[in-house]
Design an enzyme around this catalytic site. Structure first.
Site, PDB file in Angstrom:
ATOM      1  N   CYS A  80       9.695   2.012   2.840  1.00 59.64           N
ATOM      2  CA  CYS A  80      10.556   0.871   3.176  1.00 59.64           C
ATOM      3  C   CYS A  80      11.974   1.349   3.457  1.00 59.64           C
ATOM      4  O   CYS A  80      12.763   0.646   4.070  1.00 59.64           O
ATOM      5  CB  CYS A  80      10.563  -0.138   2.048  1.00 59.64           C
ATOM      6  SG  CYS A  80      10.957   0.633   0.496  1.00 59.64           S
ATOM      7  N   SER A  93       5.314  -6.982   3.092  1.00 58.00           N
ATOM      8  CA  SER A  93       5.817  -7.435   4.396  1.00 58.00           C
ATOM      9  C   SER A  93       6.511  -8.798   4.293  1.00 58.00           C
ATOM     10  O   SER A  93       6.336  -9.531   3.311  1.00 58.00           O
ATOM     11  CB  SER A  93       4.648  -7.546   5.362  1.00 58.00           C
ATOM     12  OG  SER A  93       3.792  -8.579   4.917  1.00 58.00           O
ATOM     13  N   GLU A 107      -4.941  -3.895  -2.015  1.00 57.10           N
ATOM     14  CA  GLU A 107      -6.390  -3.723  -1.878  1.00 57.10           C
ATOM     15  C   GLU A 107      -6.721  -2.446  -1.097  1.00 57.10           C
ATOM     16  O   GLU A 107      -7.866  -2.017  -1.037  1.00 57.10           O
ATOM     17  CB  GLU A 107      -7.020  -4.956  -1.225  1.00 57.10           C
ATOM     18  CG  GLU A 107      -6.558  -5.283   0.193  1.00 57.10           C
ATOM     19  CD  GLU A 107      -5.255  -6.101   0.251  1.00 57.10           C
ATOM     20  OE1 GLU A 107      -4.442  -6.010  -0.692  1.00 57.10           O
ATOM     21  OE2 GLU A 107      -5.055  -6.811   1.258  1.00 57.10           O
ATOM     22  N   LYS A 108      -5.673  -1.826  -0.482  1.00 54.12           N
ATOM     23  CA  LYS A 108      -5.925  -0.605   0.300  1.00 54.12           C
ATOM     24  C   LYS A 108      -5.921   0.651  -0.564  1.00 54.12           C
ATOM     25  O   LYS A 108      -6.523   1.647  -0.211  1.00 54.12           O
ATOM     26  CB  LYS A 108      -4.859  -0.468   1.391  1.00 54.12           C
ATOM     27  CG  LYS A 108      -4.906  -1.628   2.373  1.00 54.12           C
ATOM     28  CD  LYS A 108      -4.049  -1.363   3.594  1.00 54.12           C
ATOM     29  CE  LYS A 108      -4.243  -2.460   4.613  1.00 54.12           C
ATOM     30  NZ  LYS A 108      -3.105  -3.362   4.702  1.00 54.12           N
ATOM     31  N   PHE A 140       0.808  -1.229   0.000  1.00 54.38           N
ATOM     32  CA  PHE A 140       0.000   0.000   0.000  1.00 54.38           C
ATOM     33  C   PHE A 140       0.835   1.270   0.000  1.00 54.38           C
ATOM     34  O   PHE A 140       0.325   2.346  -0.307  1.00 54.38           O
ATOM     35  CB  PHE A 140      -0.912   0.014   1.246  1.00 54.38           C
ATOM     36  CG  PHE A 140      -0.186   0.435   2.503  1.00 54.38           C
ATOM     37  CD1 PHE A 140      -0.024   1.780   2.814  1.00 54.38           C
ATOM     38  CD2 PHE A 140       0.386  -0.511   3.355  1.00 54.38           C
ATOM     39  CE1 PHE A 140       0.674   2.170   3.956  1.00 54.38           C
ATOM     40  CE2 PHE A 140       1.080  -0.122   4.487  1.00 54.38           C
ATOM     41  CZ  PHE A 140       1.231   1.222   4.786  1.00 54.38           C
ATOM     42  N   LYS A 164      -1.480  -7.174  -9.365  1.00 54.76           N
ATOM     43  CA  LYS A 164      -2.436  -7.128  -8.250  1.00 54.76           C
ATOM     44  C   LYS A 164      -2.038  -5.963  -7.348  1.00 54.76           C
ATOM     45  O   LYS A 164      -1.085  -6.053  -6.574  1.00 54.76           O
ATOM     46  CB  LYS A 164      -2.449  -8.432  -7.440  1.00 54.76           C
ATOM     47  CG  LYS A 164      -3.699  -8.457  -6.554  1.00 54.76           C
ATOM     48  CD  LYS A 164      -3.596  -9.250  -5.303  1.00 54.76           C
ATOM     49  CE  LYS A 164      -2.955  -8.595  -4.134  1.00 54.76           C
ATOM     50  NZ  LYS A 164      -3.637  -7.429  -3.539  1.00 54.76           N
ATOM     51  N   GLU A 181       9.656  -4.408  12.651  1.00 57.00           N
ATOM     52  CA  GLU A 181       9.409  -3.214  11.845  1.00 57.00           C
ATOM     53  C   GLU A 181       8.136  -2.534  12.363  1.00 57.00           C
ATOM     54  O   GLU A 181       7.113  -3.200  12.549  1.00 57.00           O
ATOM     55  CB  GLU A 181       9.207  -3.647  10.386  1.00 57.00           C
ATOM     56  CG  GLU A 181       8.989  -2.496   9.450  1.00 57.00           C
ATOM     57  CD  GLU A 181       8.725  -2.956   8.003  1.00 57.00           C
ATOM     58  OE1 GLU A 181       8.049  -3.978   7.818  1.00 57.00           O
ATOM     59  OE2 GLU A 181       9.188  -2.267   7.080  1.00 57.00           O
TER      60      GLU A 181
HETATM   61  P1  NAD Z   1       1.553  -6.564   2.943  1.00 56.96           P
HETATM   62  O1  NAD Z   1       2.521  -7.666   2.919  1.00 56.96           O
HETATM   63  O2  NAD Z   1       0.508  -6.564   3.995  1.00 56.96           O
HETATM   64  O3  NAD Z   1       0.762  -6.529   1.540  1.00 56.96           O
HETATM   65  C1  NAD Z   1       1.458  -6.592   0.310  1.00 56.96           C
HETATM   66  C2  NAD Z   1       0.661  -7.408  -0.686  1.00 56.96           C
HETATM   67  O4  NAD Z   1       0.623  -8.768  -0.277  1.00 56.96           O
HETATM   68  C3  NAD Z   1      -0.777  -6.939  -0.834  1.00 56.96           C
HETATM   69  O5  NAD Z   1      -1.086  -6.913  -2.207  1.00 56.96           O
HETATM   70  C4  NAD Z   1      -1.579  -7.970  -0.068  1.00 56.96           C
HETATM   71  O6  NAD Z   1      -2.837  -8.196  -0.652  1.00 56.96           O
HETATM   72  C5  NAD Z   1      -0.725  -9.217  -0.127  1.00 56.96           C
HETATM   73  N1  NAD Z   1      -0.748 -10.012   1.115  1.00 56.96           N
HETATM   74  C6  NAD Z   1      -0.655  -9.530   2.384  1.00 56.96           C
HETATM   75  N2  NAD Z   1      -0.634 -10.562   3.270  1.00 56.96           N
HETATM   76  C7  NAD Z   1      -0.702 -11.695   2.555  1.00 56.96           C
HETATM   77  C8  NAD Z   1      -0.709 -13.081   2.899  1.00 56.96           C
HETATM   78  N3  NAD Z   1      -0.636 -13.489   4.162  1.00 56.96           N
HETATM   79  N4  NAD Z   1      -0.808 -13.988   1.905  1.00 56.96           N
HETATM   80  C9  NAD Z   1      -0.870 -13.582   0.612  1.00 56.96           C
HETATM   81  N5  NAD Z   1      -0.869 -12.274   0.242  1.00 56.96           N
HETATM   82  C10 NAD Z   1      -0.781 -11.354   1.184  1.00 56.96           C
HETATM   83  O7  NAD Z   1       2.390  -5.202   2.944  1.00 56.96           O
HETATM   84  P2  NAD Z   1       1.838  -3.727   3.106  1.00 56.96           P
HETATM   85  O8  NAD Z   1       1.388  -3.521   4.515  1.00 56.96           O
HETATM   86  O9  NAD Z   1       0.917  -3.399   2.003  1.00 56.96           O
HETATM   87  O10 NAD Z   1       3.183  -2.892   2.852  1.00 56.96           O
HETATM   88  C11 NAD Z   1       4.076  -2.549   3.866  1.00 56.96           C
HETATM   89  C12 NAD Z   1       5.266  -3.477   3.898  1.00 56.96           C
HETATM   90  O11 NAD Z   1       5.919  -3.458   2.647  1.00 56.96           O
HETATM   91  C13 NAD Z   1       6.327  -3.070   4.913  1.00 56.96           C
HETATM   92  O12 NAD Z   1       6.813  -4.229   5.538  1.00 56.96           O
HETATM   93  C14 NAD Z   1       7.404  -2.423   4.069  1.00 56.96           C
HETATM   94  O13 NAD Z   1       8.703  -2.456   4.605  1.00 56.96           O
HETATM   95  C15 NAD Z   1       7.323  -3.261   2.836  1.00 56.96           C
HETATM   96  N6  NAD Z   1       7.884  -2.576   1.690  1.00 56.96           N
HETATM   97  C16 NAD Z   1       9.097  -2.992   1.247  1.00 56.96           C
HETATM   98  C17 NAD Z   1       9.672  -2.364   0.168  1.00 56.96           C
HETATM   99  C18 NAD Z   1      11.008  -2.791  -0.340  1.00 56.96           C
HETATM  100  O14 NAD Z   1      11.337  -2.424  -1.461  1.00 56.96           O
HETATM  101  N7  NAD Z   1      11.777  -3.553   0.416  1.00 56.96           N
HETATM  102  C19 NAD Z   1       9.004  -1.309  -0.471  1.00 56.96           C
HETATM  103  C20 NAD Z   1       7.767  -0.926   0.013  1.00 56.96           C
HETATM  104  C21 NAD Z   1       7.206  -1.574   1.095  1.00 56.96           C
END
Ligand code: NAD
Length: 480
Positions: A292, A237, A187-188, A160, A184, A365
């Site tokens: 991130c 994440s 969803e937020k 998101f 994809k 984090e």
């Molecule tokens: P998130 O993992 O909750 O969601 C990311 C995606 O994964 C979404 O599209 C979601 O629908 C899907 N998803 C979430 N949980 C899932 C599961 N259990 N099974 C299958 N799919 C799932 O992450 P977020 O809260 O949207 O984003 C924040 C996180 O992203 C932080 O940890 C941040 O550090 C990380 N991030 C990393 C980078 C990088 O380049 N390293 C860049 C941006 C964000």
């Protein structure tokens, strides 16, 4: 503030999927509200896409692939050239959408779009990164050359926090390499992806080359499992990223998985006080700490006391408000409920001092506007603290000493190192190179590594001898 990209839809807006070049409303019975985090208003609703719709999107991408991969690279690049022009044209609209759905300030939202735009600009000249290699006469009359070919249908799963930049890390590189794509969005905040897809098609991307399916865990699992999807780019994440990495690689897919972080700044006593504190504040609290590469931990070498009060004083002066207000420094976070302020996810800059490595706030984090302060007696000790953390996204040093900077750069284990630079995110001709628990896979996002991720090598050995003297069967392994 509803987005205007599908104005024929009833309010609350149902965000359609994009399948085979058409925006189609999902037949799903389950939708998730997209909430403006500054007001709690429902901006739109995203479907949990049905399995039939998901399969139709993959089928559309598969159908579009043969003709797209055979489209000359110059033509594919020209689509990107037009695409970058259209992103510039609609920059304000894109940024407003990001602020509305994600919460960051309008200026920061422009940065979100701009850092993605730079990847599109890079894709405009990506042909040179797809060049193969050639060795003439590896044996008598025989030459060998290698070519980079696209993989087929690839997919991207987005977080998101950068609703424009991260989709743009993915599909422009993938499609310029000749792949077709399933995106994809989070969803937020799916709105920016939808606007970008419209622009990509306006730029001439043929139908089926980019498809969008909305959803949550089930859609992600379907992406991991589908045999026609060859590679997955994930950003988000660690829980989701490691799940996707394990599930999709078990199916034989390529995966690049960018995950969580705990980014450190090491501050040497000789650092310039003013510039360093300003950098710490901006990198710690900008985007409400939801980057991130946001700074989450400062290690003061030689004690933090001289710095703490100035840091606190400047953090207190920051303005927390809706991202649309012109003087806002940090907007709301994506989700949290503060008693008494239920209609806005606002949380002010927070500083925790005297933190040690065994504390929960240090190990996990936080992903919010929270800066942890630690102390070390020497640079050596500070480097050991940083290297003891499981994450390896970014680390930076503030110093006037080249010797200290060089030691830090050499010994630090983070994949992206700053020297007097608080958020060292590389531009698209390099790659985004987090490591340790911040990354799984071996080919990073964008740059040369990104092109390598979305292409595979074919090696051709050709024999054009001008004689038919070799008319005997030779059963031995050929040697030159
Ligand atoms: P998130 O993992 O909750 O969601 C990311 C995606 O994964 C979404 O599209 C979601 O629908 C899907 N998803 C979430 N949980 C899932 C599961 N259990 N099974 C299958 N799919 C799932 O992450 P977020 O809260 O949207 O984003 C924040 C996180 O992203 C932080 O940890 C941040 O550090 C990380 N991030 C990393 C980078 C990088 O380049 N390293 C860049 C941006 C964000």
């Amino acid at each position: 503030m509803a987005t205007s990209h599908f104005s024929t839809q009833p309010y609350p807006l149902r965000v359609p999927n994009l399948i085979g070049g058409k925006f189609v409303e999902s037949k799903s019975l389950t939708f998730i509200d997209v909430i403006n985090p500054a007001t709690q208003e429902v901006v739109s609703q995203v479907p949990l896409t049905t399995n039939e719709e998901f399969k139709a999107a993959v089928a559309a991408a598969k159908k579009a692939y043969p003709s797209w991969r055979n489209t000359p690279i110059t033509k594919r690049q020209r689509v990107m050239l037009k695409f970058q022009e259209l992103i510039r044209r609609d920059m304000d609209k894109l940024a407003l959408n990001v602020t509305t759905e994600q919460g960051k300030t309008l200026k920061d939202a422009q940065g979100d779009v701009f850092r993605g735009l730079e990847v599109v600009e890079h894709a405009c000249g990506m042909a040179t990164l797809q060049m193969g290699e050639y060795v003439s006469n590896v044996s008598n009359g025989i030459d060998t050359f290698s070519i980079r070919e696209p993989l087929g249908v690839c997919a991207g799963i987005c977080p998101f926090n950068f609703p424009a930049m991260i989709p743009l890390w993915m599909f422009p590189v993938a499609v310029t390499c000749g792949n077709t794509f399933i995106l994809k969005p989070s969803e937020k905040d799916p709105g920016a992806s939808m606007l970008l897809a419209q622009l990509a098609m306006e730029a001439g991307l043929p139908e089926g080359v980019l498809n969008i399916v909305h959803g949550a865990h089930d859609t992600v699992d379907a992406i991991c499992d589908h045999d026609d999807i060859k590679a997955i780019s994930f950003v988000g994440s660690n829980v989701a990223g490691m799940h996707i990495y394990a599930r999709a690689t078990a199916k034989g897919k390529r995966v690049q998985s960018n995950m969580g972080a705990k980014n450190h700044a090491v501050v040497m006593p000789d650092a310039s006080v003013d510039a360093t504190i300003n950098a710490l504040i901006a990198a710690g609290f900008g985007a409400a700490g939801q980057r991130c590469m946001a700074l989450s931990t400062v290690v003061f070498v030689g004690g933090s006391k001289p710095w703490e009060s100035i840091l606190v004083e400047r953090a207190k002066a920051l303005k927390v408000n809706a991202g649309t207000e012109p003087d806002t420094d940090l907007g709301p976070v994506i989700s949290i409920q503060v008693p008494g302020y239920e209609s806005g996810n606002f949380i002010g800059p927070t500083i925790l001092a005297d933190v040690s490595s065994d504390m929960e706030c240090y190990k996990e984090e936080i992903f919010g506007p929270v800066l942890l302060l630690m102390e070390a007696d020497s640079l050596e000790e500070a480097i050991n603290i940083v290297n003891g953390n499981k994450y390896g996204n970014g680390a930076t040093i503030f110093t006037r000493s080249g010797v200290a900077a060089r030691k830090f750069q050499t010994e630090i284990e983070a994949g992206q190192v700053g020297i007097n630079v608080p958020i060292p995110v590389p531009l698209p001709f390099f790659s985004f190179t987090g490591n340790k628990a911040s990354f799984a896979g071996d080919l990073n996002f964008y740059g040369k590594a990104g092109v390598n991720f979305y292409t595979q090598i074919k090696t051709v050995t050709q024999n054009w001898k001008d004689s038919d003297s070799e008319d005997k069967i030779n059963m031995a392994m050929p040697t030159s």
